[in-house]
Design an enzyme around this catalytic site. Structure first.
Site, PDB file in Angstrom:
ATOM      1  N   ASP A 118       0.800  -1.226   0.000  1.00 32.27           N
ATOM      2  CA  ASP A 118       0.000   0.000   0.000  1.00 32.27           C
ATOM      3  C   ASP A 118       0.834   1.280   0.000  1.00 32.27           C
ATOM      4  O   ASP A 118       0.571   2.189  -0.789  1.00 32.27           O
ATOM      5  CB  ASP A 118      -0.951   0.010   1.190  1.00 32.27           C
ATOM      6  CG  ASP A 118      -1.882  -1.191   1.226  1.00 32.27           C
ATOM      7  OD1 ASP A 118      -1.856  -1.998   0.291  1.00 32.27           O
ATOM      8  OD2 ASP A 118      -2.635  -1.307   2.213  1.00 32.27           O
ATOM      9  N   HIS A 245      -8.014  -0.341  -3.801  1.00 38.84           N
ATOM     10  CA  HIS A 245      -6.930  -1.217  -4.249  1.00 38.84           C
ATOM     11  C   HIS A 245      -7.347  -2.106  -5.422  1.00 38.84           C
ATOM     12  O   HIS A 245      -8.288  -2.895  -5.332  1.00 38.84           O
ATOM     13  CB  HIS A 245      -6.359  -2.042  -3.099  1.00 38.84           C
ATOM     14  CG  HIS A 245      -5.821  -1.170  -2.004  1.00 38.84           C
ATOM     15  ND1 HIS A 245      -5.556  -1.638  -0.732  1.00 38.84           N
ATOM     16  CD2 HIS A 245      -5.498   0.157  -1.992  1.00 38.84           C
ATOM     17  CE1 HIS A 245      -5.106  -0.644   0.019  1.00 38.84           C
ATOM     18  NE2 HIS A 245      -5.073   0.461  -0.726  1.00 38.84           N
ATOM     19  N   ASP A 247      -5.862  -4.596  -6.692  1.00 40.46           N
ATOM     20  CA  ASP A 247      -5.448  -6.005  -6.699  1.00 40.46           C
ATOM     21  C   ASP A 247      -6.520  -6.970  -6.204  1.00 40.46           C
ATOM     22  O   ASP A 247      -6.248  -8.168  -6.049  1.00 40.46           O
ATOM     23  CB  ASP A 247      -4.124  -6.211  -5.953  1.00 40.46           C
ATOM     24  CG  ASP A 247      -4.057  -5.518  -4.604  1.00 40.46           C
ATOM     25  OD1 ASP A 247      -5.116  -5.086  -4.112  1.00 40.46           O
ATOM     26  OD2 ASP A 247      -2.949  -5.406  -4.051  1.00 40.46           O
ATOM     27  N   CYS A 349      -1.123  -7.790  -1.223  1.00 41.01           N
ATOM     28  CA  CYS A 349      -1.040  -6.703  -0.250  1.00 41.01           C
ATOM     29  C   CYS A 349       0.095  -6.913   0.743  1.00 41.01           C
ATOM     30  O   CYS A 349       0.759  -5.958   1.153  1.00 41.01           O
ATOM     31  CB  CYS A 349      -2.351  -6.597   0.528  1.00 41.01           C
ATOM     32  SG  CYS A 349      -3.800  -6.261  -0.459  1.00 41.01           S
TER      33      CYS A 349
END
Length: 364
Positions: A118, A245, A247, A349
């Protein structure tokens, strides 16, 4: 044209070149954040109240049982990475339960160092510290200073985006998710540039980014200007009003193949460059059994980690996805990770790929 230093300890251009060195996060000292302005927008309306009640100690240390379960998952993950020949590094231990403040605001706790994806973006031999929009994560990068100083001395470049002020003007007061048919909107204004690196995936000279509750247009503008003409930054649309995010939404696996969430991505609206790629939807995920908070989307199944163009680490209970990937020509490596989910992420992550063996290329 600029080319990275091949002797640098940091060198990674995409999500699939052979992984040689990676940083894996920690959950030691984690605190469940009391500042909720962003977090409550990244789950269905009203759901953050349930999550806070399940933790039972908002603004304090995570329950010991959740810490222990996540640590067991991380230990197994690290062993698996090392058995596959990957060097694993870890951030320093920090106590995230301590309060801190700026001239504009104060928070009673931080969060944790579980998710190095992140706050940092690696592009070639450069580490970019991102201007995160979450006040609870303002000083998260400090746990990595020792490692990054080592990389700097070894030849890596290390850049920090402009440190954001995170004043009240950055956040939309009374934000509500758009109704069906309305344009997508998020809790952030364009007061200053902010973005999380986990809203970005890399395909060599092309990077793909989504707007979300932690990434605004001004942040994307800063990244595009910073990287300059040697890279192309493309914005992807999402259908997820709770977006945070990329992903869990869009994951390039190797040249010519990309995995997507069918709920969050309209394949017909992907950039035209993907017409020559195989775009496959993730199968309906198996519901989690060992995540007491249920804080991440079920499409966390998309949050995989490529070790090279074939080997892919996948959550062990996601049997439909494992079978699909195997039939698609990959070598899935099942790994138990549900105990880590309360810390708001999965394999992608939990990692920052510092070095992959490969060169800068264009895949489109």
């Amino acid at each position: 044209m600029w080319e990275p230093d091949p002797t640098s300890p940091v060198c990674s251009f995409n999500e699939w070149d052979p992984l040689e060195e990676v940083i894996v996060g920690r959950v030691d000292g984690a605190a469940f954040p009391a500042w909720r302005v962003i977090n409550e927008q990244t789950v269905p309306p009203g759901d953050w109240d349930r999550i806070e009640a399940a933790v039972g100690a908002v603004g304090a240390a995570y329950p010991a049982a959740m810490i222990s379960a996540a640590e067991r998952c991380l230990e197994g993950f690290v062993r698996r990475l090392e058995s596959e020949g990957v060097r694993v590094r870890r951030p320093d231990l920090v106590d995230s339960t301590r309060p801190f403040a700026s001239p504009d605001w104060a928070v009673s706790t931080g969060f944790c160092t579980a998710n190095p994806r992140d706050p940092f973006l690696v592009v070639g031999d450069e580490i970019i510290e991102t201007p995160m929009a979450d006040r609870s994560r303002y000083f998260e990068a400090l746990a990595y200073r020792r490692l990054f100083t080592e990389y700097l001395r070894g030849g890596a470049r290390w850049t920090s985006a402009p440190r954001p002020r995170l004043a009240d003007a950055l956040y939309v007061k009374g934000h509500a998710h758009p109704a069906e048919g309305e344009p997508m909107r998020y809790v952030l204004t364009e007061e200053e540039p902010v973005f999380d690196a986990a809203d970005i995936v890399r395909c060599g000279r092309d990077l793909f980014v989504q707007r979300s509750h932690v990434t605004n247009e001004t942040g994307i503008l800063w990244l595009r200007r910073h990287l300059g003409p040697r890279f192309r930054v493309h914005e992807l649309e999402t259908r997820n009003p709770e977006a945070i995010h990329i992903d869990t939404t869009f994951m390039p696996l190797c040249p010519g193949k990309v995995l997507v969430s069918p709920e969050y991505v309209d394949v017909e609206r992907l950039p035209p460059m993907f017409r020559s790629w195989e775009v496959r939807a993730c199968p309906e995920p198996v519901p989690t059994q060992n995540d007491p908070l249920r804080v991440i989307s079920r499409w966390g199944a998309v949050n995989v980690l490529m070790l090279d163009e074939r080997r892919i680490i996948v959550e062990a209970r996601q049997t439909p996805l494992i079978e699909m990937l195997r039939a698609w020509g990959f070598d899935p490596i099942p790994c138990e990770f549900e105990g880590y989910f309360p810390f708001m992420g999965s394999f992608h992550c939990a990692t920052l790929d510092v070095r992959r063996r490969g060169t800068l290329q264009s895949y489109f």
